[in-house]
Design an enzyme around this catalytic site. Structure first.
Site, PDB file in Angstrom:
ATOM      1  N   ASP A  17      -0.126   5.366   1.001  1.00 25.78           N
ATOM      2  CA  ASP A  17      -0.292   6.217   2.192  1.00 25.78           C
ATOM      3  C   ASP A  17      -0.218   5.305   3.467  1.00 25.78           C
ATOM      4  OD1 ASP A  17      -0.937   7.443   0.035  1.00 25.78           O
ATOM      5  OD2 ASP A  17      -2.412   8.711   0.868  1.00 25.78           O
ATOM      6  N   TYR A  55     -10.070   9.115   8.442  1.00 23.94           N
ATOM      7  CA  TYR A  55     -10.855   9.072   7.215  1.00 23.94           C
ATOM      8  C   TYR A  55      -9.931   8.537   6.165  1.00 23.94           C
ATOM      9  CZ  TYR A  55     -13.647  12.931   9.435  1.00 23.94           C
ATOM     10  OH  TYR A  55     -14.242  13.669  10.630  1.00 23.94           O
ATOM     11  N   ASP A  76       0.867  -1.182  -0.073  1.00 25.52           N
ATOM     12  CA  ASP A  76      -0.144  -0.030   0.047  1.00 25.52           C
ATOM     13  C   ASP A  76       0.797   1.152   0.048  1.00 25.52           C
ATOM     14  OD1 ASP A  76      -2.579   1.669   0.481  1.00 25.52           O
ATOM     15  OD2 ASP A  76      -1.591   1.953   2.499  1.00 25.52           O
ATOM     16  N   ASP A 130      -5.972  14.365  13.562  1.00 25.69           N
ATOM     17  CA  ASP A 130      -6.422  13.143  13.915  1.00 25.69           C
ATOM     18  C   ASP A 130      -7.867  12.540  13.280  1.00 25.69           C
ATOM     19  OD1 ASP A 130      -4.411  12.513  15.653  1.00 25.69           O
ATOM     20  OD2 ASP A 130      -5.450  13.036  17.662  1.00 25.69           O
TER      21      ASP A 130
END
Length: 230
Positions: free
Chosen positions: A12, A46, A10, A41
């Site tokens: 990010d 998200y 992955d 945070d």
């Protein structure tokens, strides 16, 4: 763990710390469109399922219809997502790499994998052009293929992107491992029948990842290197 012929990463929260640029880009886009900004945070919580999910989660709850809503009730939230998304894409293209850096030790890990003949790929829910650009700028010559968000591709947690990477690399799933930092990564790996290492130095804790089905954890890049037998 075994010695693998291919490692799929992955991006990010796994290879790159992109949180600051994502927060700045998201908050700029929300502010331009008249919506409230979010803390670091909150933005961290998200991240993981692509730009669309990031924006939707950041929009006010007052815009989000409940589960019993009719299709027309989603028009406002859909319009808001499109509006913020346009601003986000425009700003992120210009500023999305201002503060983004590889985690300490990542370049060394990728260099050693390359030296050992291990194939590498990045599979990310970031847009394709951003994934390619970041790989070229920060990991030039160290990543064999990059698979990102583009038309006609199902994002993680669907297994499609992982299966595409395996096919291009020409490696059987039993000879590859997926390294990620989120719930979507764990689910996608299970659906693709791939072994998975969940990193805890990114955007999620071991407790969270364990609750979501993770079973093998790396708390820093050195521990990840040991698990990959590098």
């Amino acid at each position: 763990m075994k010695k693998y012929k291919a490692v799929i990463f992955d991006m990010d929260g796994t290879l790159l710390d992109t949180l600051t640029d994502l927060r700045i880009s998201l908050n700029h886009s929300l502010k331009v469109c008249g919506y409230a900004e979010h803390t670091e945070d909150e933005v961290r919580s998200y991240i993981g399922d692509g730009m669309g999910a990031l924006i939707l989660r950041a929009l006010p709850d007052s815009l989000k219809p409940d589960e019993s809503a009719e299709a027309e009730d989603f028009r406002e939230i859909n319009a808001a997502c499109i509006k913020v998304g346009k601003e986000f894409r425009k700003f992120y293209i210009e500023h999305g790499e201002d503060n983004t850096r590889p985690y300490e030790g990542i370049v060394g890990l990728l260099t050693e994998l390359k030296a050992q003949g291990v194939k590498t790929a990045v599979v990310s829910n970031k847009v394709q052009e951003a994934v390619e650009r970041l790989c070229e700028r920060l990991f030039k010559g160290l990543i064999d293929i990059a698979v990102g968000d583009r038309e006609g591709v199902n994002l993680k947690p669907a297994p499609d992107m992982l299966l595409e990477a395996l096919n291009i690399l020409g490696v059987n799933r039993e000879d590859a491992v997926f390294v990620g930092d989120g719930e979507a990564d764990i689910i996608a790996a299970k659906k693709a029948e791939l072994n998975c290492i969940s990193v805890c130095y990114g955007y999620r804790t071991e407790e969270f990842l364990r609750e979501k089905g993770g079973s093998v954890f790396a708390h820093d890049v050195r521990e990840l290197s040991n698990l990959l037998k590098v």
